[in-house]
Design a protein around this motif. Structure first.
Motif, PDB file in Angstrom:
ATOM      1  N   ASP A 276      49.834  49.116  48.485  1.00 33.04           N
ATOM      2  CA  ASP A 276      50.078  49.977  47.841  1.00 33.04           C
ATOM      3  C   ASP A 276      50.343  48.711  46.278  1.00 33.04           C
ATOM      4  N   ILE A 277      49.898  48.777  45.167  1.00 29.39           N
ATOM      5  CA  ILE A 277      50.100  48.273  43.828  1.00 29.39           C
ATOM      6  C   ILE A 277      49.980  49.506  43.171  1.00 29.39           C
ATOM      7  N   THR A 278      50.750  50.272  43.348  1.00 27.72           N
ATOM      8  CA  THR A 278      51.328  51.368  42.584  1.00 27.72           C
ATOM      9  C   THR A 278      52.370  50.537  40.994  1.00 27.72           C
ATOM     10  N   ARG A 279      52.815  49.764  41.876  1.00 26.00           N
ATOM     11  CA  ARG A 279      53.919  48.840  40.918  1.00 26.00           C
ATOM     12  C   ARG A 279      53.429  47.923  39.952  1.00 26.00           C
ATOM     13  N   VAL A 280      52.332  47.235  40.577  1.00 29.21           N
ATOM     14  CA  VAL A 280      51.624  45.473  40.281  1.00 29.21           C
ATOM     15  C   VAL A 280      52.370  45.516  38.631  1.00 29.21           C
ATOM     16  N   ARG A 281      51.799  46.417  38.155  1.00 33.58           N
ATOM     17  CA  ARG A 281      51.612  45.988  36.532  1.00 33.58           C
ATOM     18  C   ARG A 281      53.171  45.491  35.615  1.00 33.58           C
ATOM     19  N   HIS A 282      54.023  45.996  37.020  1.00 35.25           N
ATOM     20  CA  HIS A 282      55.924  46.175  36.849  1.00 35.25           C
ATOM     21  C   HIS A 282      56.252  44.770  37.696  1.00 35.25           C
ATOM     22  N   THR A 283      54.992  45.099  38.742  1.00 33.79           N
ATOM     23  CA  THR A 283      56.523  43.729  39.341  1.00 33.79           C
ATOM     24  C   THR A 283      55.906  42.960  40.092  1.00 33.79           C
ATOM     25  N   GLY A 284      54.334  43.142  39.837  1.00 32.01           N
ATOM     26  CA  GLY A 284      53.454  41.541  40.084  1.00 32.01           C
ATOM     27  C   GLY A 284      53.372  41.444  41.682  1.00 32.01           C
ATOM     28  N   ILE A 285      53.693  42.542  42.479  1.00 33.82           N
ATOM     29  CA  ILE A 285      53.389  42.385  43.671  1.00 33.82           C
ATOM     30  C   ILE A 285      52.604  43.743  44.680  1.00 33.82           C
ATOM     31  N   ALA A 286      52.628  43.388  45.265  1.00 34.98           N
ATOM     32  CA  ALA A 286      52.068  44.884  46.103  1.00 34.98           C
ATOM     33  C   ALA A 286      52.991  45.331  47.261  1.00 34.98           C
ATOM     34  N   ASP A 287      53.465  46.242  46.872  1.00 37.59           N
ATOM     35  CA  ASP A 287      54.974  47.074  47.750  1.00 37.59           C
ATOM     36  C   ASP A 287      54.799  47.017  49.224  1.00 37.59           C
ATOM     37  N   VAL A 288      53.050  47.079  49.458  1.00 41.01           N
ATOM     38  CA  VAL A 288      53.011  47.447  50.936  1.00 41.01           C
ATOM     39  C   VAL A 288      51.051  46.948  51.103  1.00 41.01           C
ATOM     40  N   ILE A 289      51.581  46.281  52.502  1.00 39.61           N
ATOM     41  CA  ILE A 289      50.018  45.395  52.559  1.00 39.61           C
ATOM     42  C   ILE A 289      50.462  45.835  54.252  1.00 39.61           C
ATOM     43  N   VAL A 290      48.782  46.586  54.600  1.00 41.84           N
ATOM     44  CA  VAL A 290      48.307  46.784  55.540  1.00 41.84           C
ATOM     45  C   VAL A 290      47.139  46.082  55.805  1.00 41.84           C
ATOM     46  N   PRO A 291      47.494  44.492  57.162  1.00 44.07           N
ATOM     47  CA  PRO A 291      45.992  44.690  57.927  1.00 44.07           C
ATOM     48  C   PRO A 291      45.382  45.506  58.766  1.00 44.07           C
ATOM     49  N   LEU A 292      44.297  45.141  58.809  1.00 45.08           N
ATOM     50  CA  LEU A 292      42.930  46.531  59.652  1.00 45.08           C
ATOM     51  C   LEU A 292      42.468  45.288  60.274  1.00 45.08           C
ATOM     52  N   LEU A 293      42.109  45.574  61.223  1.00 45.97           N
ATOM     53  CA  LEU A 293      41.203  44.475  62.458  1.00 45.97           C
ATOM     54  C   LEU A 293      40.027  44.242  62.477  1.00 45.97           C
ATOM     55  N   HIS A 294      38.759  43.940  62.529  1.00 48.14           N
ATOM     56  CA  HIS A 294      37.704  44.194  62.887  1.00 48.14           C
ATOM     57  C   HIS A 294      37.776  42.778  63.831  1.00 48.14           C
ATOM     58  N   SER A 295      36.749  42.384  64.270  1.00 48.23           N
ATOM     59  CA  SER A 295      35.962  41.634  66.025  1.00 48.23           C
ATOM     60  C   SER A 295      35.385  40.542  65.570  1.00 48.23           C
ATOM     61  N   SER A 296      34.705  40.049  64.029  1.00 49.88           N
ATOM     62  CA  SER A 296      34.027  38.882  63.447  1.00 49.88           C
ATOM     63  C   SER A 296      34.242  39.236  62.229  1.00 49.88           C
ATOM     64  N   HIS A 297      33.888  38.741  60.628  1.00 45.00           N
ATOM     65  CA  HIS A 297      33.627  38.724  59.879  1.00 45.00           C
ATOM     66  C   HIS A 297      33.789  40.346  59.229  1.00 45.00           C
ATOM     67  N   VAL A 298      34.490  40.272  57.966  1.00 43.68           N
ATOM     68  CA  VAL A 298      34.259  41.808  57.007  1.00 43.68           C
ATOM     69  C   VAL A 298      33.904  41.245  55.904  1.00 43.68           C
ATOM     70  N   TYR A 299      32.603  42.207  55.617  1.00 46.25           N
ATOM     71  CA  TYR A 299      31.891  41.761  54.722  1.00 46.25           C
ATOM     72  C   TYR A 299      32.081  42.397  53.225  1.00 46.25           C
ATOM     73  N   HIS A 300      32.001  43.831  53.030  1.00 45.62           N
ATOM     74  CA  HIS A 300      32.567  44.821  52.479  1.00 45.62           C
ATOM     75  C   HIS A 300      33.231  46.139  52.643  1.00 45.62           C
ATOM     76  N   VAL A 301      34.113  46.916  51.724  1.00 46.32           N
ATOM     77  CA  VAL A 301      35.381  47.397  51.872  1.00 46.32           C
ATOM     78  C   VAL A 301      34.465  48.767  50.521  1.00 46.32           C
ATOM     79  N   ALA A 302      35.375  49.789  51.001  1.00 44.72           N
ATOM     80  CA  ALA A 302      34.579  51.034  50.023  1.00 44.72           C
ATOM     81  C   ALA A 302      35.718  52.563  50.368  1.00 44.72           C
ATOM     82  N   PHE A 303      36.268  52.732  49.463  1.00 43.94           N
ATOM     83  CA  PHE A 303      36.804  54.237  48.974  1.00 43.94           C
ATOM     84  C   PHE A 303      36.024  55.562  49.046  1.00 43.94           C
TER      85      PHE A 303
END
Length: 465
Positions: A276-303
């Motif tokens: 969650d980078i809603t406030r990144v320009r003001h705080t420089g940090i992510a408010d939340v970081i959520v990890p999602l798991l695969h069983s091997s390397h992850v090459y790509h992601v898209a919304f």
């Protein structure tokens, strides 16, 4: 002066009046039916003659509007007159379920559902104005009828090693590129492509770059395991705003959510991280970081275009679909994804169609597959490449799919017929990425031959596109 006709129903009066006021203040000649506001008018016998005098139609797309007789009449006449229609989406509707309005999918659309937020309203208004001001040049938009006529229009020289990715800004004025030379390059694409800046902050190969759709920000990632966020407010030079170091291995891909509030990344460490980078320009940090798991390397992601789905592609040969719940983003870590299974080797990339519930995937098995996101079933297998397929990208209207491969080619496919309509053989090494310009007139390709090439219909340059 551009003449704009606003098509709406009385339930959307407030937005119609807002648009009329704002567009007139910016020099547009805007027609709005005040009788509809005052008297709930249901028909207009002079409509054809009135519409004929306008340059384009702005349609406020809501469920109520689709059921309004006068709006239906306006859309039908605009279609007969071949007027450009700009669709402002006020709510999520499955218009594919109604054949009567399916043709609306071919028009440009902007999600206006957050227009009552003042900050969002200003950004959305600017995007609409950009669309309205675009020169109408349908003959030069890359299409099934001219795809086999594409020619090399320009070569961008700036990288000294493999070019991994190219990405356009939302308005098409900027192009970012990155490569194995550890650099991020920024190009001005408004006229003749011009190199604006070269950043060398990464300590290893840079794999991906992505523009925020709502902020003047650019993200980059690479083999140094670092995601850097660049500030674009002081062009021509980039400034590093902040960085994320929550991955432990190389980061291969990045994706912003359509509203710019989330940033997802795919990594060699078998995870996708959603921030969650809603406030990144003001705080420089992510408010939340959520990890999602695969069983091997992850090459790509898209919304997905509506921001409700996140797709990830992995060396474990699976595509995973994650449902995004903004009200409980942390709960995403415990959510069970849906799987798309079918590729016989690792999956290199995924791409959502802009207007249809379709996902394209590319694989080391040399195939491209199309998936129906309603029932999660494979609906097409595109065969033609003779080596691993690196990436896929849809044209802005969703009618063409461009794929890149280790066979040194780019293939263009007609999505409706699932047939190959053109093969581009202009690179000497693997083609790592391709992207369409937002106006659909150019295709940009990036390769292991150190080259970035611009492709289009030859007359496009002569006519000043």
């Amino acid at each position: 002066m551009r003449r704009i006709y606003i098509s709406y129903c009385e339930a959307d009066n407030e937005l119609a009046l807002f648009l009329a006021t704002q567009l007139r203040a910016r020099g547009f000649d805007v027609w709005i039916d005040y009788e509809r506001i005052m008297h709930n008018q249901r028909s207009n016998p002079r409509l054809t003659d009135e519409l004929r005098s306008y340059d384009s139609v702005v349609f406020l797309h809501s469920c109520a509007a689709l059921h309004h007789p006068l709006v239906q009449q306006e859309l039908a006449i605009a279609r007969e007159l071949n007027l450009p229609v700009f669709v402002l989406l006020l709510e999520q509707l499955d218009i594919r379920a109604s054949g009567e309005f399916a043709y609306l999918l071919r028009y440009d659309s902007i999600d206006f559902s957050l227009w009552q937020n003042r900050r969002q309203a200003n950004m959305l208004l600017q995007e609409l104005i950009r669309h309205l001001n675009q020169k109408q040049i349908p003959d030069y938009v890359i299409s099934s009828s001219n795809a086999d006529q594409l020619s090399q229009l320009a070569v961008l020289h700036g990288h000294t090693s493999w070019v991994r990715t190219v990405a356009f800004s939302l308005n098409g004025e900027l192009l970012a590129s990155c490569g194995n030379d550890k650099t991020v390059c920024l190009w001005d694409m408004r006229t003749t492509p011009t190199l604006l800046d070269v950043q060398t902050a990464h300590q290893a190969s840079v794999w991906d770059v992505a523009f925020s759709p709502t902020e003047a920000l650019l993200a980059s990632c690479g083999n140094d395991s670092v995601i850097r966020i660049w500030d674009l407010e002081n062009l021509p030079q980039l400034y590093e705003l902040t960085r994320f170091m929550d991955h432990h291995d190389p980061v291969y891909a990045l994706a912003f959510s359509p509203d710019g509030q989330l940033l997802a990344s795919a990594s060699y460490d078998n995870t996708v991280h959603v921030r969650d980078i809603t406030r990144v320009r003001h705080t420089g940090i992510a408010d939340v970081i959520v990890p999602l798991l695969h069983s091997s390397h992850v090459y790509h992601v898209a919304f997905s275009p509506d921001g409700q789905l996140l797709a990830s592609a992995s060396r474990d040969s699976t595509i995973r679909l994650w449902q995004i719940d903004r009200g409980n983003l942390r709960g995403l870590a415990r959510a069970k994804p849906e799987f798309l299974l079918g590729h016989m080797s690792w999956v290199n990339s995924v791409a959502f169609a802009p207007h249809e519930p379709i996902l394209a995937s590319t694989s080391h098995d040399s195939t491209v597959r199309l998936w129906n996101l309603i029932d999660k079933q494979e609906i097409g297998r595109l065969v033609g490449h003779t080596a691993s397929v690196n990436t896929a990208t849809f044209s802005p209207d969703g009618r063409i799919l461009a794929t890149t491969s280790k066979d040194n080619t780019v293939r263009l496919w007609d999505v409706a017929t699932q047939q190959s309509i053109a093969v581009i053989e202009g690179h000497d090494r693997w083609v790592n990425c391709a992207v369409f310009s937002p106006n659909g007139c150019y295709l940009i390709t990036a390769s292991g031959d150190h080259m970035i090439k611009v492709w289009g219909v030859p007359d496009a340059v002569a006519n000043g596109i």
